[in-house]
Every structure is written in structure tokens, then in C-alpha cells.
Design an enzyme around this catalytic site. Structure first.
Site, PDB file in Angstrom:
ATOM      1  N   SER A 170       8.291  49.029  27.195  1.00 47.73           N
ATOM      2  CA  SER A 170       7.449  48.626  25.883  1.00 47.73           C
ATOM      3  C   SER A 170       6.888  47.124  26.052  1.00 47.73           C
ATOM      4  CB  SER A 170       8.270  48.559  24.711  1.00 47.73           C
ATOM      5  OG  SER A 170       7.678  47.895  23.512  1.00 47.73           O
ATOM      6  N   TYR A 184      15.502  45.448  20.166  1.00 47.05           N
ATOM      7  CA  TYR A 184      14.735  46.291  20.908  1.00 47.05           C
ATOM      8  C   TYR A 184      13.944  45.760  22.042  1.00 47.05           C
ATOM      9  CZ  TYR A 184      10.828  49.732  21.416  1.00 47.05           C
ATOM     10  OH  TYR A 184       9.794  50.405  22.013  1.00 47.05           O
TER      11      TYR A 184
END
Ligand code: NAP
Length: 275
Positions: A170, A184
Site C-alpha cells: 500500500s 496498517y
């Protein structure tokens, strides 16, 4: 089997393989496992892979109906798709997934390590140990364990014929996600480092390992973190002024899996509209 042994460059030989498929008929397609393929980016990767000649194993954790729907769409194309339930955050789940690889296909040529989660928006000083353990179990340990099982089936060191792994990271790995999901982002940073290390470790064994870093992509993941409008709300902050689609991420993944990327390993490709 007309496929030649790996030339050590990680080339996928998509057109020369002959092996039994789950129907018992001869097949010339390579086999791809996509974790978390019932929805979002994983589903788009599974569909596009099937269109490009892969046989696909669709993993899901809870939404069996969505996994079945993806498999039906693939079968409607005349391609082969199977589904398997399994939580990539647990050893039992990973064992079930790779048992399905072995039983339904008997070989593996590609892994898209896609399954991933966010949690509710929180500051770091509000995050519990339980939250962090779940975050890292699914987004880091699960990906490393799935890659490990894939390497055991693909690496020439283990008698395999080579293959390709694509980890879904990501842009959060670079941006840090302050005020939203720093846990995350940190997990995705680990995915990036793992990608580089594993790529170098198995490069001479016919296995290529790369990653894709999506930016803001319009999928269900934002709602699962309590921000259903996140993709729309953040679109103006993206240099291209819009969220991306799961299909746009899938295009990059399929390139990295393909023979066109035969000299590409240890690469992390941003698919983020410039974010
Ligand atoms: P999504 O729409 O929420 O879909 C998640 C998929 O993963 C579903 O198929 C879900 O299965 C599966 N899954 C979740 N936890 C799992 C587990 N423990 N074991 C196995 N499967 C599991 O997510 P997405 O947006 O497509 O995200 C896919 C990947 O892209 C993730 O790694 C995510 O971090 C990354 N990513 C997404 C964005 C974005 O903006 N969307 C941006 C950057 C990176 P069920 O259907 O059974 O629940």
C-alpha cells in the site's frame, strides 16, 4: 508435460504447460492462487488472470457467496476456477488453502498475496495489543507464510519449475497513515521489505517476487474501517484527482506475473495516481 524446466529467470511458461485440471481433462494453463479474491482488488486480479489464461484458486475468509460469484463469472468465460475458505491470519487457514492448491490443481505457478485488512480509525495511543496482533497476523505473518508455502511448490531448490509472487502492499507504507491506521501502514512497510528480501533469496531458483502499492482504490475496505466515503473524500488529494479502480491495480499485478516481466524482481510498483 511439454513445459521445460525453469531457466532460472523466473519466466512463466503460460502456453506450454500440460497438466490435469480438476475435471481430469488436459490443461495448458498455469495455476494462480489469489488470497482474498472474493471481493475488491483480489476479485479483479482473479478475473483478469482467468481472461489471460490462468487457472485460478480463489481464497476467501467469510463471504462464500462473493467467492462463488467470482468463480461463476470465471467459469462463464470457459476458464477454470475453484474456491477455498481459509483465514490467512491463522496456520489452519493457510494449511487449508495450500491443501486445496495440491488437491485441486497439483501445482502452483503464481501467488498473489492480496488478503489484507484495516481496522477502525484510531491513533497509535488508542491501539490495543489485540488489534496489533490481528493486524500483523493477517497483513504480515500471513503473507510471509503464504509466500513460504508457495516457494516450497515453485522454487527449483524444492523441485519446482519456477513462478511468480506478487505481494499487495500500500502507499500507506510510504505515507504512514497518521491519524488513521499507522499500524496498517507499518505492516505494509514490512511487506515492502519482505518483498525485497525474498526476491533476492529466491532469484536464482526461478521465482520472481514483486509488490504493488495501491493508492486510494474504490473497494469495500474503507467501509470496513468505518469510512465508507474515504475513496470519494480523498480523491481531491490525489494528483490525478480521483480514486483508482480494482481493475487498474489488477493490470499492474498481471504484468508482474507475466513473462513480459521476466527480468523484474524485487520491484515495488506504485499504482496510486501519483499519490
Ligand atoms: P476488500 O475490498 O476489503 O476485500 C478484502 C478481501 O480480502 C476479501 O476477499 C476478503 O474476504 C479477504 N480477506 C480479508 N481478510 C482475510 C483473511 N484473514 N484471510 C483471507 N482472506 C481475507 O479489500 P481491498 O481493498 O480489495 O484490499 C485488497 C488488498 O489491497 C489488501 O491487502 C489491502 O491492504 C490492499 N490495499 C487496498 C487499498 C484500497 O484503497 N482499497 C489501498 C492500498 C492497499 P471475504 O470476502 O471473505 O471477507
Amino acid at each position: 508435460m511439454t513445459r521445460q524446466a525453469s531457466n532460472g529467470k523466473g519466466d512463466l511458461m503460460q502456453d506450454k504447460m500440460e497438466r490435469p485440471n480438476p475435471d481430469g481433462a488436459a490443461s495448458k494453463s498455469p495455476v494462480l492462487l489469489v488470497t482474498g479474491a472474493s471481493r475488491g482488488i483480489g476479485a479483479a486480479v482473479a478475473m483478469k488472470a482467468a481472461e489471460q489464461g490462468w487457472h485460478v484458486l480463489i481464497n476467501y475468509v467469510s463471504n462464500e457467496a462473493a467467492a462463488k460469484a467470482v468463480a461463476e463469472k470465471i467459469r462463464a468465460l470457459g476458464a477454470v476456477a475453484e474456491i477455498v475458505q481459509g483465514d490467512t491470519g491463522t496456520e489452519e487457514g493457510i494449511a487449508a488453502i495450500f491443501a486445496a492448491v495440491d488437491e485441486k490443481f497439483g501445482c502452483l505457478d503464481g501467488l498473489v498475496n492480496n488478503a489484507g485488512v484495516v481496522d477502525q480509525v484510531a491513533r497509535v495511543d488508542e491501539m490495543s495489543r489485540e488489534r496489533l496482533e490481528r493486524m500483523f497476523a493477517i497483513n504480515v505473518v500471513g503473507k510471509i507464510r503464504c509466500a513460504s508455502e508457495a516457494v516450497k511448490r515453485m522454487s527449483t531448490r524444492h523441485g519446482g519449475k519456477g513462478g511468480s509472487i506478487v505481494n499487495i502492499s500500500s502507499m500507506a507504507a510510504v505515507l504512514g497513515s497518521a491519524g488513521q491506521y499507522v499500524d496498517y501502514a507499518a505492516a505494509k512497510g514490512a511487506v515492502d521489505t519482505f518483498t525485497i528480501g525474498l526476491a533476492r533469496e529466491v532469484a536464482a531458483e526461478g521465482v520472481r517476487v514483486n509488490a504493488v502499492r495501491p493508492g486510494i482504490i474504490d473497494t469495500d475496505i474503507h467501509a470496513s474501517g468505518g469510512l465508507p466515503d474515504r475513496a470519494k473524500d480523498l480523491a481531491p488529494s490525489v494528483p490525478m484527482q480521483r480514486a483508482g479502480t480494482a481493475d487498474e491495480v489488477a493490470e499492474a499485478v498481471l504484468y508482474l506475473l507475466s513473462p513480459q516481466a521476466s527480468y523484474v524482481t524485487g520491484t515495488i510498483m506504485n499504482v496510486s495516481g501519483g499519490r
